[in-house]
Design a protein around this motif. Structure first.
Motif, PDB file in Angstrom:
ATOM      1  N   GLU A 193       0.833  -1.201   0.000  1.00  0.00           N
ATOM      2  CA  GLU A 193       0.000   0.000   0.000  1.00  0.00           C
ATOM      3  C   GLU A 193       0.870   1.255   0.000  1.00  0.00           C
ATOM      4  N   VAL A 194       1.942   1.213   0.802  1.00  0.00           N
ATOM      5  CA  VAL A 194       2.854   2.357   0.850  1.00  0.00           C
ATOM      6  C   VAL A 194       3.430   2.602  -0.544  1.00  0.00           C
ATOM      7  N   LEU A 245       0.661   4.116  -2.810  1.00  0.00           N
ATOM      8  CA  LEU A 245       0.359   5.513  -2.519  1.00  0.00           C
ATOM      9  C   LEU A 245       1.536   6.402  -2.890  1.00  0.00           C
ATOM     10  N   SER A 246       2.752   5.898  -2.693  1.00  0.00           N
ATOM     11  CA  SER A 246       3.922   6.701  -3.032  1.00  0.00           C
ATOM     12  C   SER A 246       3.981   6.959  -4.527  1.00  0.00           C
ATOM     13  N   GLN A 275       1.877   9.509  -5.947  1.00  0.00           N
ATOM     14  CA  GLN A 275       2.300  10.888  -5.697  1.00  0.00           C
ATOM     15  C   GLN A 275       3.256  11.417  -6.756  1.00  0.00           C
ATOM     16  N   GLY A 281      -3.205  13.964  -0.877  1.00  0.00           N
ATOM     17  CA  GLY A 281      -2.735  12.646  -1.284  1.00  0.00           C
ATOM     18  C   GLY A 281      -1.937  11.946  -0.199  1.00  0.00           C
ATOM     19  N   TRP A 282      -1.485  12.726   0.773  1.00  0.00           N
ATOM     20  CA  TRP A 282      -0.645  12.150   1.812  1.00  0.00           C
ATOM     21  C   TRP A 282      -1.434  11.580   2.974  1.00  0.00           C
ATOM     22  N   LEU A 310      -3.536   8.963   3.545  1.00  0.00           N
ATOM     23  CA  LEU A 310      -3.392   7.544   3.863  1.00  0.00           C
ATOM     24  C   LEU A 310      -1.936   7.185   4.096  1.00  0.00           C
ATOM     25  N   LEU A 311      -1.090   7.773   3.259  1.00  0.00           N
ATOM     26  CA  LEU A 311       0.326   7.443   3.309  1.00  0.00           C
ATOM     27  C   LEU A 311       0.905   7.758   4.683  1.00  0.00           C
TER      28      LEU A 311
END
Lengths: 341, 235, 269
Positions: A132-133, A136-137, A140, C242-243, C245-246
């Motif tokens: 997941e990380v 999501l990264s 970005q 956007g951050w 959840l991260l």
């Protein structure tokens, strides 16, 4: 039952036959671009890639006891690295695939250091968190399309091969090659000293550790190697898809759930299992795909039933019945045939 | 002999491919105390695990109070009135001393044993009732384990190596307490490596070697030579 | 709070339920169905959904999951994984992929003003319910004979069997309670935000992170872990949407790197 005369060997008759047949099948498969249609080739290419993923997952879960549900992290990472390396570093795609593998192995080192602190089942979910990380990264990174993804520029695709059919053949051969390389690598690894240690760990971790096997290090090596190879496969997969987005690249269903089902159905902890599992999986998929969601429900159901009723999968069942193996891995104690049943 | 409380008929037990017991036969009458002796690996603990249901056998191989219980689950057997004091005590670490005892008594069988009578038997436990069970000494833990089994008011109680790893003075005090336990009609099987201790509290003795009964007889008439022969297999 | 149910299952059975997140979504959908068919208030629907989920939990455990228990962690993991896929696709087939939401009327927007801060009633209610649920779980676990039995089974299954505890039954009960708690979480989730068939995995991950951050087997720690995650997400969202959840995940990884045993490891006794 232990009072018969025995002899111990690793090879077996069936393994020799299998090796011979395997070579023939391989030759036929290499020649596929000359006899198979475009759709068939695509399907087979996909099968080889799934087969490779399944073999790797099987190596981790079935042999090293590292049950990961986050391998999509590396598939997606590899895919993105392919895009990044070709688009920004200007590397030719083939080099970029290897590069993606190397980077995948590198990034798996700190990941392993972190999630190896979790035991067993927590480890499994920990790998999912990592995936997941990753997802999501990458969402970005706006130069790679952010959340909506991006396509591989036409120029890069062209650089692979001039004509479309040549590209498709190339993609097919690469998928086939990947499958062969992965199976061979896993096979050789398991036959090596390390592989023996790994089997010992699978059978009894504590006992293995007391024999002086560095359990942590071997698991670590397996994890890193698997991470690297999975990233390479990811690069290959997205070289065929030509389009990448975070949701597709890090999809837990596509890259982990299906792979797990393949291994479980085929037989976990065996080399033959993933091959059979892949065949079963694709057979199911091709017959049930029209049913949409029902097909996934059936798949989940089949996996649960197999896990409960035949935890060693289809191949485990076959092996128990007929005592054959296609990859000569286990040491064989040959005994007189039993008369009962 | 009147109807036996427990009888074993040709009891076999396996760990995977390994056979630990070979056709063990045994009968015990109500109120009897039997000692089972034997070297390490002779199958003593396996025997108790089979009787208590921790290992599954064929139904008629183990008969308790006239019922074939070989295939019953351990909790069903416990409910019939059979309790085991396991080897190595095996208290529940996240429960206090009192809670460990209460767990033992949760079957609510009628009988002389309750929290009060266990505390009377082992007064030290009353002082330590609120302690976590891990904070006790080995001997005190053994008392909790015995008390926990007694709380169920069983008809038959099995003791597995209750002297293991304890100081002699503690062993003595525990064995001194045994007559008070089995005095009022409770049957008991005592598994023990310390032969003289075992003989001192029991009516009859069985000796196991490599999964087979090699000797049985009344505890007061059996000779040392016969025991060492049955124990080690040497003359 | 979803994490509390998860923590209970972890604690008693040493079973990891990958489908847990999907059970939350299942209870949300059940709630939705109840509300739609009877027109009652979503919070009242708890009366129906909680026992239903508890029953599902019990029979699921007795019927399927008990068969998978053992030393090997693989079977339960894979079976619950299969369940998760099945549930998700059942939702898809039954309720379509569109996000849905339960309507709780005025409750959703009502707020009170405390010391100048405007606090929504619903978040307060959620928090309150979480504390009540955890407190009662805690009480059940440490002060009742059922809790004693749970702890005994969790400590040593074999010996607990000798005490006349049927571990299959106990596991079934534990799973029933866990899913009952899950049902509360699911309904609240359904009132607070919209949900879709795939919402479960995100829930699972957050629940799991809260459990690890809080320390295994410590229910209050789990609540604290949940709060830490929530705070981290809010801060992350302030920096860049956007951050959101991260940053929650990053908070988890930081805790894992510094204190792998969790911030509030289980205290014995």
């Amino acid at each position: 039952m232990s009072v018969q005369t025995h002899s111990v060997s690793r090879g077996s008759q069936s393994a020799k036959v299998a090796a011979f047949l395997g070579v023939i099948v391989l030759i036929v498969l290499i020649a596929a671009p000359w006899w198979a249609g475009r759709a068939d080739m695509r399907l087979m290419g996909e099968m080889f890639l799934y087969l490779s993923l399944a073999c790797l997952w099987n190596l981790m879960a079935g042999y090293a006891g590292l049950v990961s549900v986050g391998q999509q992290a590396y598939v997606g990472f590899g895919g993105y690295m392919l895009f990044a390396l070709t688009m920004f570093a200007g590397l030719p795609p083939l080099v970029a695939i290897v590069g993606a593998g190397v980077l995948g192995a590198l990034i798996s080192i700190p990941v392993a250091a972190l999630i190896f602190r979790l035991r067993g089942a927590y480890f499994a979910i920990g790998t999912w968190v990592m995936a997941e990380v990753f997802r999501l990264s990458f969402a970005q990174v706006s130069s790679l399309g952010g959340g909506s993804g991006s396509s591989l520029p036409v120029g890069i695709v062209r650089s692979l091969a001039g004509s479309r059919s040549a590209r498709e053949s190339l993609a097919y051969w690469m998928a086939l090659g990947a499958a062969v390389v992965v199976i061979a690598a896993v096979y050789l690894f398991l036959r090596s000293r390390r592989g023996l240690a790994l089997t010992a760990i699978r059978d009894n971790e504590l006992a293995a550790a007391s024999l002086g096997i560095d359990v942590w290090r071997i698991k670590f090596v397996v994890y890193v190697v698997t991470g690297g190879l999975t990233a390479m496969l990811g690069a290959l997969i997205f070289l065929q898809k030509l389009r990448i987005s975070p949701d597709a690249a890090f999809s837990v269903n596509d890259w982990t759930a299906f792979v797990i089902f393949i291994v479980v159905i085929g037989g976990i902890g065996t080399l033959e299992g993933p091959i059979i599992g892949t065949l079963v999986f694709f057979a199911l998929r091709e017959t049930l795909a029209d049913l949409g969601t029902i097909y996934l429900i059936v798949l989940g159901f089949v996996a649960i039933v197999v896990m409960l009723k035949a935890p060693r999968g289809v191949w485990g069942f076959v092996r128990e019945r007929y005592d054959i193996q296609l990859f000569p891995l286990a040491y064989h104690v040959q005994k007189k045939p039993k008369t009962d049943k | 002999m009147p109807d036996p409380i427990l009888s074993l008929k040709k009891l076999d037990a396996f760990y995977g491919d390994f056979q630990a017991l070979y056709g063990v036969d045994m009968e015990m009458a109500e109120g009897e105390v039997i000692a089972i002796i034997g070297a390490n690996g002779a199958g003593k603990s396996t025997l108790l695990r089979s009787i208590s249901g921790l290992m599954s056998n064929e139904s008629d191989q183990v008969n308790f109070l006239g019922k074939g219980i070989g295939a019953h689950r351990a909790d069903e057997i416990a409910a019939l009135g059979l309790a085991l004091v396991p080897e190595g005590r095996q208290l529940f670490p996240s429960l206090s001393v009192e809670e460990n005892l209460l767990i033992g008594g949760r079957l609510n069988r009628k009988g002389p044993w309750d929290l009060q009578s266990v505390f009377d038997l082992f007064p030290v436990l009353k002082e330590r009732r609120a302690y976590p069970s891990t904070a006790l000494s080995g001997g005190q833990q053994q008392m909790v384990a015995i008390g926990r089994a007694l709380m169920a008011n069983p008809d038959l109680i099995l003791f597995d190596e209750i002297s293991l790893g304890l100081a002699p003075v503690i062993i003595k005090s525990i064995y001194d307490a045994l007559p008070g336990i089995v005095g009022d009609g409770m049957s008991a099987i005592i598994v023990e490596q310390d032969i003289s201790k075992a003989l001192s509290v029991s009516d009859r003795v069985y000796c196991l070697m490599e999964g087979r009964v090699t000797l049985k007889g009344a505890a007061d008439s059996i000779s040392r030579e016969a025991i060492s022969h049955a124990y080690f297999g040497i003359d | 709070m979803f994490a509390a149910g998860l923590s209970l299952i972890f604690g008693v059975m040493r079973l990891v339920n990958i489908a847990h997140g999907d059970f939350i979504v299942l209870s949300a959908y059940l709630g939705l169905t109840v509300v739609a068919s009877t027109g009652m208030h979503p919070l009242l629907a708890l009366i129906i959904v909680v026992p239903t989920m508890a029953a599902i939990g019990y029979f699921l455990q007795r019927g399927i999951l008990n068969q998978t228990l053992g030393d090997d962690i693989l079977p339960p993991l894979l079976v619950t994984f299969g369940l998760s896929v099945i549930l998700q696709n059942l939702f898809l087939a039954g309720y379509s992929a569109d996000p849905q939401k339960m309507d709780a009327g005025a409750l959703e927007t009502a707020s009170v003003s405390v010391a100048g801060l405007s606090l929504g009633i619903l978040p307060l209610l959620t928090f309150g319910i979480a504390i009540v649920v955890i407190a009662s779980l805690q009480y059940m676990f440490f002060c009742t004979s059922l809790g004693r039995a749970f702890r005994a089974v969790s400590d040593n299954q074999d010996i607990a069997q000798l005490m006349g505890l049927n571990k299959r039954h106990m596991f079934g009960l534990a799973m029933g309670i866990a899913l009952g708690v899950t049902a509360i979480a699911g309904i609240l989730l359904g009132i607070r935000t919209s949900f879709d068939p795939t919402a479960g995995s995100a829930r699972l991950i957050f629940g799991f992170e809260a459990v690890i951050i809080g320390g295994l087997g410590n229910l209050w720690g789990t609540l604290a872990g949940g709060i830490i995650l929530g705070v981290a997400q809010t801060i992350g969202a302030k920096i860049d949407p956007g951050w959101q959840l991260l940053s929650g995940h990053i908070a988890f990884l930081i805790v894992l790197a510094i204190r792998p045993q969790g911030l509030f490891p289980r205290v014995s006794g």
